[in-house]
Design a protein around this motif. Structure first.
Motif, PDB file in Angstrom:
ATOM      1  N   LEU A 101      -1.967  -4.419  -5.963  1.00 16.01           N
ATOM      2  CA  LEU A 101      -1.674  -3.260  -5.103  1.00 16.01           C
ATOM      3  C   LEU A 101      -2.694  -3.316  -3.982  1.00 16.01           C
ATOM      4  CD1 LEU A 101      -1.453  -0.284  -7.657  1.00 16.01           C
ATOM      5  CD2 LEU A 101       0.375  -1.847  -7.003  1.00 16.01           C
ATOM      6  N   GLU A 102      -2.297  -2.891  -2.767  1.00 15.25           N
ATOM      7  CA  GLU A 102      -3.270  -2.941  -1.662  1.00 15.25           C
ATOM      8  C   GLU A 102      -3.310  -1.625  -0.894  1.00 15.25           C
ATOM      9  OE1 GLU A 102      -2.084  -6.360   0.748  1.00 15.25           O
ATOM     10  OE2 GLU A 102      -0.589  -5.115   1.765  1.00 15.25           O
ATOM     11  N   PRO A 103      -3.704  -0.532  -1.567  1.00 18.54           N
ATOM     12  CA  PRO A 103      -3.811   0.730  -0.844  1.00 18.54           C
ATOM     13  C   PRO A 103      -5.007   0.736   0.103  1.00 18.54           C
ATOM     14  CG  PRO A 103      -4.696   0.979  -3.051  1.00 18.54           C
ATOM     15  CD  PRO A 103      -4.147  -0.423  -2.955  1.00 18.54           C
ATOM     16  N   GLY A 104      -4.925   1.544   1.151  1.00 18.45           N
ATOM     17  CA  GLY A 104      -6.079   1.760   2.020  1.00 18.45           C
ATOM     18  C   GLY A 104      -6.527   3.203   1.832  1.00 18.45           C
ATOM     19  N   GLU A 105      -5.602   4.096   2.157  1.00 18.07           N
ATOM     20  CA  GLU A 105      -5.915   5.531   2.143  1.00 18.07           C
ATOM     21  C   GLU A 105      -6.444   6.013   0.785  1.00 18.07           C
ATOM     22  OE1 GLU A 105      -3.171   7.740   4.456  1.00 18.07           O
ATOM     23  OE2 GLU A 105      -3.468   9.579   3.320  1.00 18.07           O
ATOM     24  N   ALA A 106      -5.863   5.510  -0.304  1.00 16.12           N
ATOM     25  CA  ALA A 106      -6.262   6.012  -1.632  1.00 16.12           C
ATOM     26  C   ALA A 106      -7.731   5.745  -1.926  1.00 16.12           C
ATOM     27  CB  ALA A 106      -5.381   5.380  -2.705  1.00 16.12           C
ATOM     28  N   HIS A 146     -10.411   8.005   6.249  1.00 17.14           N
ATOM     29  CA  HIS A 146      -9.438   6.913   6.413  1.00 17.14           C
ATOM     30  C   HIS A 146      -8.635   7.070   7.712  1.00 17.14           C
ATOM     31  CE1 HIS A 146      -6.326   9.752   5.134  1.00 17.14           C
ATOM     32  NE2 HIS A 146      -7.219  10.180   4.258  1.00 17.14           N
ATOM     33  N   TYR A 147      -8.261   5.939   8.272  1.00 11.77           N
ATOM     34  CA  TYR A 147      -7.484   5.877   9.518  1.00 11.77           C
ATOM     35  C   TYR A 147      -8.139   6.674  10.663  1.00 11.77           C
ATOM     36  CZ  TYR A 147      -3.984   3.410   6.861  1.00 11.77           C
ATOM     37  OH  TYR A 147      -3.347   2.467   6.094  1.00 11.77           O
ATOM     38  N   THR A 148      -9.459   6.754  10.665  1.00 12.22           N
ATOM     39  CA  THR A 148     -10.172   7.389  11.782  1.00 12.22           C
ATOM     40  C   THR A 148     -11.100   6.357  12.431  1.00 12.22           C
ATOM     41  OG1 THR A 148     -11.743   8.210  10.130  1.00 12.22           O
ATOM     42  CG2 THR A 148     -10.076   9.767  10.956  1.00 12.22           C
ATOM     43  N   GLY A 194       0.835  -1.207   0.000  1.00  9.05           N
ATOM     44  CA  GLY A 194       0.000   0.000   0.000  1.00  9.05           C
ATOM     45  C   GLY A 194       0.863   1.248   0.000  1.00  9.05           C
ATOM     46  N   GLY A 195       0.235   2.367   0.406  1.00 10.18           N
ATOM     47  CA  GLY A 195       0.974   3.626   0.466  1.00 10.18           C
ATOM     48  C   GLY A 195       1.033   4.359  -0.859  1.00 10.18           C
ATOM     49  N   HIS A 196       0.369   3.814  -1.890  1.00  7.88           N
ATOM     50  CA  HIS A 196       0.319   4.484  -3.193  1.00  7.88           C
ATOM     51  C   HIS A 196      -0.820   5.501  -3.125  1.00  7.88           C
ATOM     52  CE1 HIS A 196       2.540   0.875  -4.472  1.00  7.88           C
ATOM     53  NE2 HIS A 196       1.630   0.210  -3.783  1.00  7.88           N
TER      54      HIS A 196
HETATM   55  C1  LIG Z   1       1.202  -4.211   4.618  1.00  4.09           C
HETATM   56  C2  LIG Z   1       0.391  -3.002   4.343  1.00  4.09           C
HETATM   57  N1  LIG Z   1      -0.402  -2.983   3.258  1.00  4.09           N
HETATM   58  C3  LIG Z   1      -1.178  -1.910   2.974  1.00  4.09           C
HETATM   59  C4  LIG Z   1      -1.179  -0.791   3.777  1.00  4.09           C
HETATM   60  C5  LIG Z   1      -2.082   0.361   3.429  1.00  4.09           C
HETATM   61  O1  LIG Z   1      -1.381   1.545   3.254  1.00  4.09           O
HETATM   62  P1  LIG Z   1      -2.098   2.886   2.828  1.00  4.09           P
HETATM   63  O2  LIG Z   1      -3.349   3.020   3.593  1.00  4.09           O
HETATM   64  O3  LIG Z   1      -1.096   3.944   3.178  1.00  4.09           O
HETATM   65  O4  LIG Z   1      -2.337   2.794   1.355  1.00  4.09           O
HETATM   66  C6  LIG Z   1      -0.349  -0.754   4.910  1.00  4.09           C
HETATM   67  C7  LIG Z   1      -0.314   0.421   5.791  1.00  4.09           C
HETATM   68  O5  LIG Z   1       0.361   0.521   6.750  1.00  4.09           O
HETATM   69  C8  LIG Z   1       0.448  -1.901   5.208  1.00  4.09           C
HETATM   70  O6  LIG Z   1       1.222  -1.938   6.303  1.00  4.09           O
END
Ligand SMILES: Cc1ncc(COP(=O)(O)O)c(C=O)c1O
Length: 379
Positions: free
Chosen positions: A239-244, A337-339, A208-210
């Motif tokens: 890809l496994e973003p959360g925040e995006a 996100h993240y709340t 993630g983090g994209h």
């Molecule tokens: C393994 C892994 N995948 C995905 C994510 C999701 O990251 P983000 O929300 O920044 O896209 C994280 C966030 O810490 C993570 O540790």
């Protein structure tokens, strides 16, 4: 109890903007189509299951970091459930097997410990190893999975090629709110260190983090990186973003409860940095408030504080064109996100309600929290 057609939500309340979420999903979907990759949603960042049916129309599954996230993904999202955690507990592994279809192990010792259980399972589960490319892009050490002595992922030095029988994928994650140039440099490090084993795999997960849905994110570069990668290696790319997924797709509305003075004006709100927006203190960062500016930018400057006893439960100093009064409503931007996934009931402060602003403009209250939610976490 869901409640429809409210003009104003009770505060405090997270309000998810359906249109904004949809527009993020369309961007993510265009990346999937252009690049030929799969995007799954990291539940650690956003897990509001009331909107899973919408997200499911665009994304094929979830990334879970625990048994309970895996269960939620399995029950409420469906599709692919990928689990990746620093370690799995013996007591939880059987249940994880019942919900996951991809399991990523952080070390070869964990893989050895659970290998027979996975291969003996009657469900088809694809296993991977989390690698640590030892390439840092994140400046804040607390968010850098590739910093010195990191516990997250197996370094090349500790990578046991002779234990790859049964492993079909690799997973890496080293970004946080970053653009695709960071992925380009990371991919190079990953390829240099681990490229020699790619021919033994079926898939690779770029983590993630994209920050794909941010305005200045270079999606063309992302797509060309993935396409080039797939031309060199015939692997499925995830890809496994959360925040995006939920970036700028929701607000936290709060009200002013009192105004006091101690050498400056201070507004006490019915929310809390510590309990309702913990990243404000942990990250730390200053959230935007609709219509407000930096201290001194407008005529009336206030320090905004939360309801807990923590002296540092301060959201920040903001100025407003008109004085704040008790009952005034403030809209904190980008609070989806993240709340909800991180908040807590410190001091017994109630969790904010959760609502959706539908495309029609209607607000639908999905959930209100009460005393029972606080009590149920205790004994
Ligand atoms: C393994 C892994 N995948 C995905 C994510 C999701 O990251 P983000 O929300 O920044 O896209 C994280 C966030 O810490 C993570 O540790």
């Amino acid at each position: 109890m869901a409640q429809s057609g409210v003009k104003e939500a009770p505060t405090p309340c997270y309000i998810i903007e359906e249109e904004a979420l949809l527009s993020n999903l369309k961007i993510l979907d265009s990346v999937q189509k252009q690049a030929g990759c799969k995007i799954i949603m990291a539940l650690k960042g956003f897990a509001m299951f009331a909107v899973f049916p919408l997200i499911r129309q665009y994304l094929c599954g979830v990334a879970a970091s625990s048994l309970d996230e895996a269960k939620l993904g399995y029950e409420e999202f469906g599709g692919e459930v990928h689990v990746c955690a620093p370690a799995y507990a013996e007591t939880e592994f059987e249940e994880i097997l019942g919900h996951a279809d991809h399991i990523v192990f952080n070390s070869f010792s964990q893989w050895r410990r659970f290998k027979a259980r996975v291969t003996g399972s009657n469900r088809k589960i694809s296993c991977g190893i989390r690698i640590n490319p030892e390439h840092s892009e994140v400046k804040m050490p607390i968010y850098d999975p590739c910093g010195p002595f990191s516990r997250l992922g197996t370094t090349r030095e500790n990578f046991e090629e002779n234990e790859l029988d049964g492993i079909t994928g690799l997973h890496f994650h080293n970004l946080c709110e970053l653009n695709s140039d960071s992925l380009a440099r990371t991919l190079k490090a990953v390829e240099d260190k681990f490229g020699s084993v790619f021919h033994r795999l079926k898939w690779i997960n770029f983590g993630g983090g994209h920050h794909i849905t941010r305005k200045d994110y270079d999606t063309d570069l992302l797509c060309s990186l993935i396409k080039d990668f797939k031309n060199r290696y015939p692997l499925d790319v995830y890809l496994e973003p959360g925040e995006a997924i939920a970036l700028n797709a929701g607000v936290l509305e709060a009200s002013v409860l009192d105004i006091i003075h101690n050498k400056m004006d201070i507004a006490i709100l019915d929310t809390s940095a510590a309990a309702h927006m913990p990243d404000v203190l942990e990250m730390p960062y200053r959230p935007s408030i609709r219509g407000a500016g930096l201290p001194g930018e407008y005529r009336h400057t206030y320090r905004l504080g939360g309801m807990t006893c923590l002296a540092g439960d301060i959201i920040g100093d903001y100025s407003f064109p008109v004085p704040l009064n008790t009952g005034a409503r403030l809209v904190f931007e980008d609070m989806a996100h993240y709340t909800m996934v991180k908040n807590n009931t410190f001091n017994g402060i109630r969790l904010p309600s959760i609502a959706i602003r539908e495309s029609s403009g209607n607000i639908r209250i999905i959930r209100r929290f009460g005393y029972k939610d606080y009590k149920n976490r205790l004994s």
